[in-house]
Design a protein around this motif. Sequence first.
Motif, short mmCIF file in Angstrom:
data_model
loop_
_atom_site.label_atom_id
_atom_site.label_comp_id
_atom_site.label_asym_id
_atom_site.label_seq_id
_atom_site.Cartn_x
_atom_site.Cartn_y
_atom_site.Cartn_z
N TYR A 52 0.86 -1.18 0.00
CA TYR A 52 0.00 0.00 0.00
C TYR A 52 0.90 1.23 0.00
N PRO A 53 0.43 2.35 -0.51
CA PRO A 53 1.27 3.55 -0.56
C PRO A 53 1.64 4.05 0.83
N ILE A 54 2.89 4.45 0.98
CA ILE A 54 3.38 5.07 2.20
C ILE A 54 3.99 6.41 1.80
N ASN A 55 3.50 7.48 2.38
CA ASN A 55 3.97 8.83 2.06
C ASN A 55 3.93 9.11 0.55
N LYS A 56 2.87 8.66 -0.08
CA LYS A 56 2.65 8.84 -1.52
C LYS A 56 3.70 8.14 -2.38
N ARG A 57 4.33 7.11 -1.84
CA ARG A 57 5.31 6.31 -2.57
C ARG A 57 4.75 4.90 -2.77
N ASN A 58 5.01 4.32 -3.92
CA ASN A 58 4.53 2.98 -4.22
C ASN A 58 5.64 1.93 -4.20
N GLU A 59 6.89 2.38 -4.05
CA GLU A 59 8.03 1.48 -3.98
C GLU A 59 8.86 1.80 -2.74
N GLY A 60 9.67 0.84 -2.34
CA GLY A 60 10.58 1.05 -1.22
C GLY A 60 11.79 0.15 -1.37
N HIS A 61 12.87 0.50 -0.69
CA HIS A 61 14.10 -0.28 -0.70
C HIS A 61 14.14 -1.08 0.61
N TYR A 62 14.06 -2.40 0.50
CA TYR A 62 13.96 -3.27 1.67
C TYR A 62 15.34 -3.74 2.13
N VAL A 63 15.53 -3.77 3.47
CA VAL A 63 16.77 -4.28 4.07
C VAL A 63 16.38 -5.16 5.26
N LEU A 64 17.02 -6.33 5.37
CA LEU A 64 16.74 -7.27 6.46
C LEU A 64 18.03 -7.57 7.22
N PHE A 65 17.99 -7.39 8.54
CA PHE A 65 19.11 -7.74 9.42
C PHE A 65 18.68 -8.88 10.32
N GLU A 66 19.57 -9.84 10.53
CA GLU A 66 19.37 -10.86 11.56
C GLU A 66 20.40 -10.56 12.64
N ILE A 67 19.93 -10.38 13.87
CA ILE A 67 20.77 -9.87 14.96
C ILE A 67 20.69 -10.83 16.15
N GLU A 68 21.84 -11.06 16.79
CA GLU A 68 21.86 -11.77 18.06
C GLU A 68 22.28 -10.79 19.13
N GLY A 69 21.53 -10.77 20.22
CA GLY A 69 21.86 -9.86 21.30
C GLY A 69 20.90 -9.99 22.46
#
Length: 104
Positions: A52-69
């Motif tokens: 769905y649109p976020i801030n009138k944008r239809n695309e986004g750059h996705y980043v995934l981190f896997e973290i241990e802590g």
Amino acid sequence: MANRTYEVMYIVDPEAAGDKITKLNEAVGALIEKEGGSVVRMDDIGRRTLAYPINKRNEGHYVLFEIEGSGQEIAELERRMRVNDMIMRFITVRVDEDRKTADK
């Protein structure tokens, strides 16, 4: 305190330059290391169409981190993500309990 595993996914504004996204990812990794956690995996997924649109944008750059802590680094990371204008959305999920259940 016991080590826990988290997955943090965030969506960056697609109009941000590629080098700025790289610097942001490096800064997130450095923050996690500084707070006592460790980055298990970092996937730069790239540009995707949003559900769905976020801030009138239809695309986004996705980043995934896997973290241990311990969770302390997650609190600081989320605090900084809330005030960062480049990050449109983020989500943190604790996955170690689910993985233990799946292994059984």
